[in-house]
Each structure stands twice: as structure tokens, then as C-alpha cells.
Design an enzyme around this catalytic site. Structure first.
Site, PDB file in Angstrom:
ATOM      1  N   THR A  51       0.837  -1.203   0.000  1.00 12.66           N
ATOM      2  CA  THR A  51       0.000   0.000   0.000  1.00 12.66           C
ATOM      3  C   THR A  51       0.870   1.250   0.000  1.00 12.66           C
ATOM      4  OG1 THR A  51      -0.135  -0.103   2.407  1.00 12.66           O
ATOM      5  CG2 THR A  51      -1.917  -1.120   1.161  1.00 12.66           C
ATOM      6  N   ARG A  52       0.310   2.332  -0.533  1.00 13.28           N
ATOM      7  CA  ARG A  52       1.117   3.539  -0.716  1.00 13.28           C
ATOM      8  C   ARG A  52       1.649   4.097   0.611  1.00 13.28           C
ATOM      9  NH1 ARG A  52      -3.466   7.539  -3.003  1.00 13.28           N
ATOM     10  NH2 ARG A  52      -2.860   6.391  -4.843  1.00 13.28           N
TER      11      ARG A  52
END
Length: 342
Positions: A51-52
Site C-alpha cells: 500500500t502507498r
């Protein structure tokens, strides 16, 4: 504040320009200055597909540990991919880097760093219709806190517009049809004109663009991917200094237009948003979603609240209201349409 893991560092006038996450999705590799594929230390299962917020945190940690590039970033490399893949799947990334840096990403890696991207908060609104408390003024999308809580997944921002756009449109239409006239406050207009006139007459020694840079540097240093009490308090002290300097700006429109005036307004609003962000970050003594406090690494259940900032030193805790039935129904409708599209 959510940080995107891949923003450009150079050129300076384009710093922060995002490199699409598609670059990692297509097989891009992240390396530090030592050539290490560092995501193996932070998410060995998903690696660059994590995930970012995790990827941004990993890159930030590498940079702070002294393993960053000379300009303070990390490398995103897609040059090992077939040229055809890059040209068909990443054409905008290829074009952007060629235009901004004369960099051929089919042959060279991209220097990137985490970049402030998405605000998880915004203007306070009524949950039932997103009214702001100012009659006839509504806020949706990135201007207001919405559906995403403490972190937004990539590609989910449009759900706010689809759900709240309809609700706000209906509320605004009902409000407008109920008016017998469009009332305008002469006092508010006078205040706005006076603010414009004051800035146009400003002839102080401070440069607007230099103060914008100072503000950006303060927030990057003290309210970045990872925060702590000491850093945030130092940031507040430096913000106070910048706020005092804003009173001595010089605004000089010329034959080219009024860009200086626009930057002055941007500076004033940015300083306000910066103070709200730092004071709220101080109050949220926990780690939740994209908010990382190194001195409070655990989530605090008691802080599952909205922090409402209404001026310097004023941060109140507001219980998160239940989702109104109409909004919940719209969310289910949008979700089912999304599944059909998939």
C-alpha cells in the site's frame, strides 16, 4: 495527510509531480542509493505492490537512514521492462520524464521521494448534506473529510463525488428554490475588497515565493511522513516566524498579470492550513492510517474521533456520527455498480 510514495524531486519547478503507481504495478523496482531493493525489509510479501502508505514510509525511512540518493530520494526503476510494455502501459510516465528531465525511463531509473498527496481532513461539514454552516455553501471531495477515515486507498476518491455530489446537488437545489432572492452581504463584500486592496498595496521586503518555499520546507521537515512531539512543536515555532513575515510581503503585479497576488492569497491560506495540520497532528497522539507518530506508535481506540480545528490553539474532539441511511444506501449502490464494472 497521506503521502504518495513517488513524487519527482527535479526540476525544482515541477517538484512533487507524481509518478503513477502504475509504474510499480507494472513491475517497477525500488532501490536505495546502495542498490538494495529495500521493500524486502518492509513488506517482503507484496514488495513494491504494498500500500502507498507503507511504501512511502519505507522510502522515507531509507532516506532518513542515510541510504537515499544525493538529492534526498530513492530510485524507481522500470528500465528492465520491455520497451513495448513501457510505451503501451506507461506512456504518460515516459512522456512526463522526457519533458521534465530529458530522462529516458526505458534506460535510466527515476529519482523519487514521498510527496504530500491527499488530505484526509478538510472543511467541517454536516454529515447529512455536507453543508458547511455557511448558508448555501457546501463542500465535497478533497475539500472535506469524507468516506475514507484515516487512509484512502488509491483510486477511491471518486466515490466521494458520486455519493456526496448527488446529495449536495439535491440539498443545494432545495435551498435555492426556497429563496425569494439571492442575498449578498455588503459587509462580506467590503471585507473581501479590502483584503485584495491591502495586498495590492503591500510593498514590504518579504518575497511571497520565498515564504511559500519556507512554509513547504517547514512542513516537510516537521510534519512529514513520520511526526513526533518535538518536531511538531519546532514546526509550530517556525510557522509563527513565517506568519509574522507574511505581514511584510511585497506584492507587485506587472504587465504579465496578477500572479503575484494569486501567490499571496495561496501563501495566506497555506499558512492557515499548515497551522491546522500541525496542531491537529500534535493532538493526535497515536499512529492511525497514514498518520505516523514515532513517539506514539500504537493506535489509541479513544482517538477514533474527528479533530476539529477552529483557530490557533483550538482543537476539539468530535464524535464521529453514524452514517445516515441515505448515504449508506448510495454507498451500497455505488459499490454494486463497481462490482458489475469489474
Amino acid at each position: 495527510m497521506q503521502f504518495h510514495p513517488s513524487g519527482l524531486i527535479a526540476p525544482e519547478n515541477a517538484a512533487g509531480t507524481l509518478v503513477s503507481e502504475a509504474a510499480r504495478g507494472e513491475g517497477g523496482i525500488l532501490r536505495n542509493q546502495l542498490g538494495e531493493r529495500f521493500m524486502s525489509r518492509y513488506d517482503p510479501e507484496r514488495m513494491e505492490l504494498s500500500t502507498r502508505d507503507r511504501v512511502a514510509l519505507a522510502a522515507y525511512t531509507e532516506i532518513k537512514a542515510g541510504c537515499g540518493t544525493p538529492d534526498g530520494g530513492v530510485w524507481l526503476d522500470v528500465s528492465h521492462l520491455p520497451r513495448e510494455t513501457i510505451m503501451t502501459r506507461l506512456p504518460r510516465v515516459y512522456q512526463t520524464l522526457l519533458e521534465l528531465q530529458m530522462l529516458d525511463i526505458t534506460k535510466e531509473p527515476i529519482e523519487i521521494a514521498p510527496t504530500a498527496h491527499y488530505s484526509m481532513g478538510g472543511v467541517w461539514v454536516r454529515p447529512e448534506d455536507h453543508g458547511t454552516g455557511v448558508d448555501g455553501l457546501y463542500a465535497i471531495g478533497e475539500a472535506a473529510s469524507g468516506l475514507h477515515g484515516a487512509n484512502r486507498l488509491g483510486g477511491n476518491s471518486l466515490i466521494e463525488l458520486l455519493v456526496f455530489g448527488r446529495i449536495v446537488g439535491q440539498a443545494a437545489a432545495e435551498y435555492s428554490t426556497g429563496l425569494d432572492a439571492q442575498r449578498r452581504s455588503a459587509e462580506a463584500l467590503d471585507v473581501a475588497r479590502a483584503e485584495v486592496d491591502e495586498l495590492l498595496a503591500a510593498d514590504g521586503p518579504e518575497n511571497v515565493r520565498a515564504l511559500q518555499r519556507a512554509l513547504r520546507d517547514i512542513m516537510t521537515e516537521h510534519a512529514g511522513v513520520i511526526r513526533d512531539e518535538n518536531g511538531l512543536r519546532q514546526g509550530l515555532a517556525e510557522l509563527t516566524t513565517v506568519e509574522a513575515r507574511i505581514g511584510d510581503v511585497g506584492v507587485h503585479p506587472d504587465i504579465a498579470g496578477f500572479q503575484d497576488l494569486a501567490h499571496a492569497f495561496d501563501l495566506k491560506s497555506a499558512a492557515l492550513a499548515a497551522r491546522a495540520t500541525v496542531e491537529a497532528a500534535l493532538e493526535r497522539r497515536e499512529t492511525r492510517g497514514c498518520h505516523n507518530r514515532s513517539d506514539y506508535p500504537e493506535l489509541d481506540p479513544a482517538l477514533q474521533v474527528n479533530l476539529v480545528w477552529s483557530g490557533p490553539g483550538s482543537v476539539a474532539r468530535e464524535t464521529i456520527p453514524p452514517i445516515p441511511d441515505e448515504i449508506a444506501a448510495l454507498m451500497r449502490e455505488v459499490s454494486s455498480v463497481g462490482k458489475l464494472v469489474e
